[in-house]
Design a protein around this motif. Sequence first.
Motif, PDB file in Angstrom:
ATOM      1  N   PHE A 103      48.307   5.140  66.846  1.00 20.23           N
ATOM      2  CA  PHE A 103      49.688   4.890  66.485  1.00 20.23           C
ATOM      3  C   PHE A 103      50.123   4.978  68.146  1.00 20.23           C
ATOM      4  CE2 PHE A 103      48.268   7.086  62.738  1.00 20.23           C
ATOM      5  CZ  PHE A 103      49.278   6.463  61.816  1.00 20.23           C
ATOM      6  N   VAL A 104      51.368   4.422  68.081  1.00 22.10           N
ATOM      7  CA  VAL A 104      51.917   4.074  69.455  1.00 22.10           C
ATOM      8  C   VAL A 104      53.431   4.604  69.283  1.00 22.10           C
ATOM      9  CG1 VAL A 104      50.446   2.408  70.317  1.00 22.10           C
ATOM     10  CG2 VAL A 104      52.693   1.803  69.087  1.00 22.10           C
ATOM     11  N   THR A 109      59.526   7.240  67.977  1.00 23.27           N
ATOM     12  CA  THR A 109      58.893   7.450  66.869  1.00 23.27           C
ATOM     13  C   THR A 109      57.375   6.865  66.907  1.00 23.27           C
ATOM     14  OG1 THR A 109      61.045   7.529  65.668  1.00 23.27           O
ATOM     15  CG2 THR A 109      59.128   7.213  64.567  1.00 23.27           C
ATOM     16  N   ALA A 110      56.635   7.575  66.133  1.00 22.32           N
ATOM     17  CA  ALA A 110      55.144   7.142  66.015  1.00 22.32           C
ATOM     18  C   ALA A 110      55.123   5.850  65.088  1.00 22.32           C
ATOM     19  CB  ALA A 110      54.383   8.334  65.365  1.00 22.32           C
ATOM     20  N   ARG A 111      54.561   4.726  65.563  1.00 22.20           N
ATOM     21  CA  ARG A 111      54.398   3.406  64.992  1.00 22.20           C
ATOM     22  C   ARG A 111      53.057   2.887  64.716  1.00 22.20           C
ATOM     23  NH1 ARG A 111      59.615   3.425  63.008  1.00 22.20           N
ATOM     24  NH2 ARG A 111      61.157   3.025  64.906  1.00 22.20           N
ATOM     25  N   ALA A 199      49.798   9.530  68.307  1.00 23.76           N
ATOM     26  CA  ALA A 199      50.770   8.714  69.280  1.00 23.76           C
ATOM     27  C   ALA A 199      50.636   9.340  70.748  1.00 23.76           C
ATOM     28  CB  ALA A 199      51.926   8.250  68.831  1.00 23.76           C
ATOM     29  N   GLY A 200      50.875  10.384  70.790  1.00 25.92           N
ATOM     30  CA  GLY A 200      50.857  11.196  72.216  1.00 25.92           C
ATOM     31  C   GLY A 200      49.704  11.453  72.825  1.00 25.92           C
ATOM     32  N   SER A 445      57.327  12.775  72.866  1.00 20.79           N
ATOM     33  CA  SER A 445      57.648  13.441  71.631  1.00 20.79           C
ATOM     34  C   SER A 445      58.005  14.858  71.858  1.00 20.79           C
ATOM     35  CB  SER A 445      56.488  13.104  70.451  1.00 20.79           C
ATOM     36  OG  SER A 445      55.538  13.972  70.976  1.00 20.79           O
ATOM     37  N   LEU A 446      58.697  15.300  71.219  1.00 20.81           N
ATOM     38  CA  LEU A 446      59.013  17.031  71.408  1.00 20.81           C
ATOM     39  C   LEU A 446      57.768  17.881  71.213  1.00 20.81           C
ATOM     40  CD1 LEU A 446      62.509  17.228  69.737  1.00 20.81           C
ATOM     41  CD2 LEU A 446      61.962  17.021  71.882  1.00 20.81           C
ATOM     42  N   ALA A 447      56.803  17.235  70.133  1.00 19.96           N
ATOM     43  CA  ALA A 447      55.761  18.247  70.100  1.00 19.96           C
ATOM     44  C   ALA A 447      54.780  18.053  71.329  1.00 19.96           C
ATOM     45  CB  ALA A 447      54.736  17.291  68.796  1.00 19.96           C
ATOM     46  N   LEU A 448      54.712  17.030  72.201  1.00 19.24           N
ATOM     47  CA  LEU A 448      54.084  16.734  73.432  1.00 19.24           C
ATOM     48  C   LEU A 448      54.807  17.790  74.229  1.00 19.24           C
ATOM     49  CD1 LEU A 448      51.665  14.949  72.959  1.00 19.24           C
ATOM     50  CD2 LEU A 448      52.787  13.544  74.740  1.00 19.24           C
TER      51      LEU A 448
END
Length: 536
Positions: A103-104, A109-111, A199-200, A445-448
Amino acid sequence: MSHRTPSDGSHTSRPTSSPVSRRGMLALLGLGAAAVATPLLGGCSSGEGASPVRDSAPTGTAQRGGTVRLAFAGSGADESLDPTVGQAPCDLARHMIVFDQLFVFADGTARPSLAIAAKPGARGEGCTLTLRQGVTWHDGSPFTAADVVHTFRHRASPDRAFPSELSTYFDLKAARAVGDHTVVLPTVRPVGDPATLFAGADLHVIKNGSTAFTTSSTLGTGPYRIARFQAGVETRLERHDAYWNGAGNAQTIVLLSIDDPQARANAVKGDQADYASDISVATAKAGLPGAGLQIRSSQEALRTTYGFVLNVTRKVSADPRVRRAIRLGIDREALVEAVFLGFGSVANDLFGAGARHFLDSVPVPEHNTAEAKKLLRAAGATGQPFVVRTAEYESGLNASSELFVEQLRELGLNATLLKVGVTEGFDPAGMKACDAIAFPLGPFSLALTYTRSAAYETLALPDKELNDAVATAISTTSEATRATAWETAQKVMADRGNWVAWGRGDVLSVAKEKLTGIDSHGSPKYPWLGKAGFVA
């Protein structure tokens, strides 16, 4: 930066994490291992407007064929074709068009990329990846689930210099293929949105059996394949016409490794390159470098956030009154004017701008020096030593730290500045001895943003409400619950956190005016070049 020690974790709900390498933190910051920009040349802005810039490439369809030459910061002999090793912007730009990820990121947003779905278990336990069909490797062989399983196990191997941080959440060694296009991946803790973590993760998928990466052996599924590679000098890539997402425009892409931002800009001006990534604001301020050229700026959502992280393991920063005093007392407008020279804006003390669920509604703290001084006196911090640590990972970090120290002194702190080299900037022992650390963060991302930064004890905030909210946001499969959890986490940071994020700066480049197809794909410092070409 350097190998970090994990945080001691002040509450059981806080996710434990494996040590983050210097490479991992550099990737989080949106920088590469050698992304050291030159200091600002112009000092404070004269008040004149910044040079005209474009925030998009020219419209129109790029012509097929030809060669596109692009200059990025490199790392000399340390550059590598191995996507688990090289981390200079030149390496990253190359990895992204030779290999594909599951994913990127796009628009925060993850795509889907090689994976078209990542379905979590009912309670976030386990993950089922559905892979894209019809993808081929550069040698013509089909992409299958076996390649993804090999990639997971390769990255989880203890002999890897930089094991994947996905191991914090997934049991990578236990991944198994179910047919040719499905992978089942067990979790070690609940994960409700696995696509965002993938993605991250800087996870480039490698071919089953790949262990060495040379010019002749490096195979990817990306739009370009390796034709020639000279570390620290040049990479020549040729188009992979069978690329699953449509063949590229240029027949050949040449990546030039040039460390100095001014030298990169000069390469375009002198027609040795068609594009120069990440030039300094002083260069942009000086104006257009020649006819037929453009200065381009990243979109607002892709700006780099500049700030300081207060080390709450130290007595002064541990007091929430001191943290609030600093946020109220600094002059953000002065910092933005001096460092960005018109190419940026003030920030609201939150990292993660541009990401999904980022809380834009949090206001920029008021500038109130009287209240700041009052809070410092109440905390007994007036006159106390306060060491600010900085390294020039990003152009202007040292300059901003100098001004930050001056402002802290005016508030009553006995602030001093410690400038260190890039190789030692994020050394855990060095950070532990300081009260604040200069910190730039890319658009991730906020997760990262929250989990990786919290993995350093000296960057973390041991707050139960914060840690519970982050844990919920990572583990829940409910989008509504996730949104609420991220809102809670950001409100905690805005209220009593240890971030002083004062500004957001543009990422600037110089390009031939007819060059198009430069896609930021998450970070404008190392864009995706799969569709690069020239319009007629």
